[in-house]
Design a protein around this motif. Structure first.
Motif, PDB file in Angstrom:
ATOM      1  N   GLU A  43      77.720  25.210  45.250  1.00  0.00           N
ATOM      2  CA  GLU A  43      77.719  23.734  45.290  1.00  0.00           C
ATOM      3  C   GLU A  43      77.003  23.168  44.039  1.00  0.00           C
ATOM      4  O   GLU A  43      77.485  22.215  43.408  1.00  0.00           O
ATOM      5  CB  GLU A  43      76.977  23.336  46.569  1.00  0.00           C
ATOM      6  CG  GLU A  43      76.919  21.878  46.908  1.00  0.00           C
ATOM      7  CD  GLU A  43      75.955  21.672  48.107  1.00  0.00           C
ATOM      8  OE1 GLU A  43      74.957  20.961  47.910  1.00  0.00           O
ATOM      9  OE2 GLU A  43      76.192  22.247  49.190  1.00  0.00           O
ATOM     10  N   ILE A  44      75.857  23.768  43.678  1.00  0.00           N
ATOM     11  CA  ILE A  44      75.097  23.315  42.495  1.00  0.00           C
ATOM     12  C   ILE A  44      75.916  23.564  41.226  1.00  0.00           C
ATOM     13  O   ILE A  44      76.013  22.699  40.337  1.00  0.00           O
ATOM     14  CB  ILE A  44      73.729  24.035  42.410  1.00  0.00           C
ATOM     15  CG1 ILE A  44      72.837  23.647  43.600  1.00  0.00           C
ATOM     16  CG2 ILE A  44      73.007  23.697  41.092  1.00  0.00           C
ATOM     17  CD1 ILE A  44      71.627  24.567  43.824  1.00  0.00           C
ATOM     18  N   GLU A  45      76.553  24.744  41.157  1.00  0.00           N
ATOM     19  CA  GLU A  45      77.345  25.084  39.968  1.00  0.00           C
ATOM     20  C   GLU A  45      78.576  24.184  39.849  1.00  0.00           C
ATOM     21  O   GLU A  45      78.995  23.833  38.747  1.00  0.00           O
ATOM     22  CB  GLU A  45      77.737  26.562  39.995  1.00  0.00           C
ATOM     23  CG  GLU A  45      76.544  27.452  39.649  1.00  0.00           C
ATOM     24  CD  GLU A  45      76.825  28.934  39.782  1.00  0.00           C
ATOM     25  OE1 GLU A  45      77.786  29.288  40.504  1.00  0.00           O
ATOM     26  OE2 GLU A  45      76.092  29.730  39.183  1.00  0.00           O
ATOM     27  N   ALA A  46      79.153  23.812  41.000  1.00  0.00           N
ATOM     28  CA  ALA A  46      80.320  22.919  40.991  1.00  0.00           C
ATOM     29  C   ALA A  46      79.911  21.547  40.433  1.00  0.00           C
ATOM     30  O   ALA A  46      80.639  20.945  39.637  1.00  0.00           O
ATOM     31  CB  ALA A  46      80.884  22.775  42.403  1.00  0.00           C
ATOM     32  N   LYS A  47      78.737  21.085  40.828  1.00  0.00           N
ATOM     33  CA  LYS A  47      78.248  19.800  40.305  1.00  0.00           C
ATOM     34  C   LYS A  47      78.054  19.887  38.786  1.00  0.00           C
ATOM     35  O   LYS A  47      78.403  18.959  38.045  1.00  0.00           O
ATOM     36  CB  LYS A  47      76.920  19.415  40.983  1.00  0.00           C
ATOM     37  CG  LYS A  47      76.329  18.124  40.421  1.00  0.00           C
ATOM     38  CD  LYS A  47      75.138  17.609  41.199  1.00  0.00           C
ATOM     39  CE  LYS A  47      74.572  16.356  40.539  1.00  0.00           C
ATOM     40  NZ  LYS A  47      73.546  15.703  41.352  1.00  0.00           N
TER      41      LYS A  47
END
Length: 314
Positions: free
Chosen positions: A128-132
Motif C-alpha cells: 500500500e505504501i509503495e503503491a502511494k
C-alpha cells in the motif's frame, strides 16, 4: 567480565572480501561460521547473492544459509533469535563463533537488542505504501511520515525509501511512531557475550572495481537463467522481500517487462551495477553509525586484516 564468551563479528560492504577472510580464519582456528546476510537465507538464490558454492560450504560450513524459500519472509528479530541460539550452541561445543556478512541491520540488532514491541513486517501495508509512492511520488510518502513521526522525518531523507516504508508500516500497525518504540527498546541485551568487532572497509574506487568484476562474472555464469528458474519454480513476484534483493529486482523487471533486446539487457546490467554501488554506500553509512556506538577495528585491505588477525584463535 571473565564469564563473557567471545563472539567475533566480521562486517563489510558487498564484495569487500569478508567471506574469504572468514574462511581463512576458520581454517586456522577453532571456529564456526554464522552468515549475517539477508539474501543468503534464501534457497535457490545462489549466483545473484554470491553465495558460497556447495563445495565451499562443505569445506567451510556456514549456519543460516539456505534456511527458507524465496516465498518466505525472514526478519531481523528471527535472525537475532537464531544467532543467539547458534552462538550458545557453538560455545557449548568449545568453539568461537565468527559472524560474517553485510546485513548491518542484523549486526545492529545483535549488538543492541531489538524492541519486542516492534511488529513484524506486513506485506499488505508495505504494498500500500509503495503503491502511494508510485502514484504520488516518494516526497508525498515522506511528507506523510513527517506528519505522524516528526523525529523520523528529521532523521531520514526522502531517499531513505526502505527506512521510510518501515517507519510508516510500524505507525500503521501500532499507531505509535517507530522512534518512540525504538527509544523504549532495551539496549545491549547481549550482555553475556564479549563482541570483537572487525570491519573490512576498502577504498571506494577499489570496491567499485570489485563490484563491477563480480557482476560481470554473475552475468557470465548464468544469473539470468537463475532468475528465470526462480520465476518458474516459485512464481517469483517483485513484491516479495527476496525479489527486492539487489540484482534480482532489475533482472525480474527485464525478464517480465521488456522485449529482452540487447539494448535493454545492457540497461538492466547498468541498473544492477548502480543499485549494488548504492547498497555498498548504505553499508558504509551503517558501519560508520555502528562504529560510533561500539568498539571496532577496521581494515582498508584484506592483507591488513590477515596480518592483524593472524593470531586470532577460537
Amino acid at each position: 567480565m571473565s564469564n563473557q564468551l567471545p563472539v567475533i563479528n566480521l562486517m563489510g560492504p558487498t564484495a569487500s572480501g569478508k567471506t574469504a577472510l572468514a574462511c581463512e580464519l576458520y581454517e586456522r582456528g577453532n571456529f564456526e561460521l554464522i552468515s549475517v546476510d539477508s539474501a543468503l537465507v534464501y534457497q535457490d538464490m545462489d549466483i545473484g547473492t554470491a553465495k558460497p558454492t556447495k563445495e565451499e560450504q562443505a569445506q567451510y560450513p556456514h549456519h543460516l544459509i539456505d534456511i527458507i524459500t524465496p516465498l518466505e519472509v525472514y526478519s531481523a528479530a528471527e535472525f537475532v533469535e537464531d544467532a543467539y541460539r547458534l552462538i550458545d550452541e557453538i560455545h557449548a561445543r568449545g568453539k568461537t563463533p565468527i559472524l560474517v556478512g553485510g546485513t548491518m541491520l542484523y549486526f545492529k540488532s545483535l549488538l543492541e537488542g531489538l524492541s519486542e514491541n516492534l511488529p513484524s513486517a506486513d506485506l499488505a501495508i508495505r504494498a500500500e505504501i509503495e503503491a502511494k509512492a508510485e502514484q504520488q511520488g516518494w516526497q508525498a510518502v515522506y511528507d506523510e511520515l513527517k506528519l505522524v513521526d516528526p523525529l523520523a522525518g528529521e532523521k531520514f531523507k526522502v531517499s531513505d525509501k526502505q527506512r521510510i516504508i518501515r517507519a510508516l508500516e510500524v505507525f500503521k500497525i501500532t499507531g505509535q511512531p517507530i522512534t518512540k518504540l525504538q527509544a523504549e527498546q532495551p539496549k545491549n541485551v547481549a550482555y553475556r557475550y564479549n563482541f570483537h568487532n572487525y570491519a573490512l572497509i576498502p577504498d571506494r574506487a577499489e570496491l567499485h572495481q570489485r563490484i563491477e568484476m563480480r557482476l560481470k562474472k554473475m552475468w557470465e555464469i548464468g544469473f539470468l537463467n537463475e532468475v528465470e528458474y526462480l520465476m518458474i519454480k516459485y512464481d517469483l513476484d517483485e513484491n516479495l522481500p527476496s525479489a527486492r534483493s539487489v540484482g534480482y529486482r532489475q533482472a525480474l523487471d527485464f525478464l517480465k517487462n521488456s522485449d529482452k533486446s540487447h539494448k535493454n539487457k545492457l540497461e538492466m546490467e547498468d541498473k544492477s551495477l548502480f543499485a549494488t554501488r548504492q547498497l555498498a554506500k548504505r553499508q558504509y553509512t551503517w558501519l560508520r553509525s555502528l562504529q560510533e556506538a561500539h568498539q571496532f577495528r577496521t581494515y582498508l585491505t584484506i592483507k591488513q586484516a590477515q596480518e592483524d588477525l593472524r593470531n586470532l584463535h577460537g
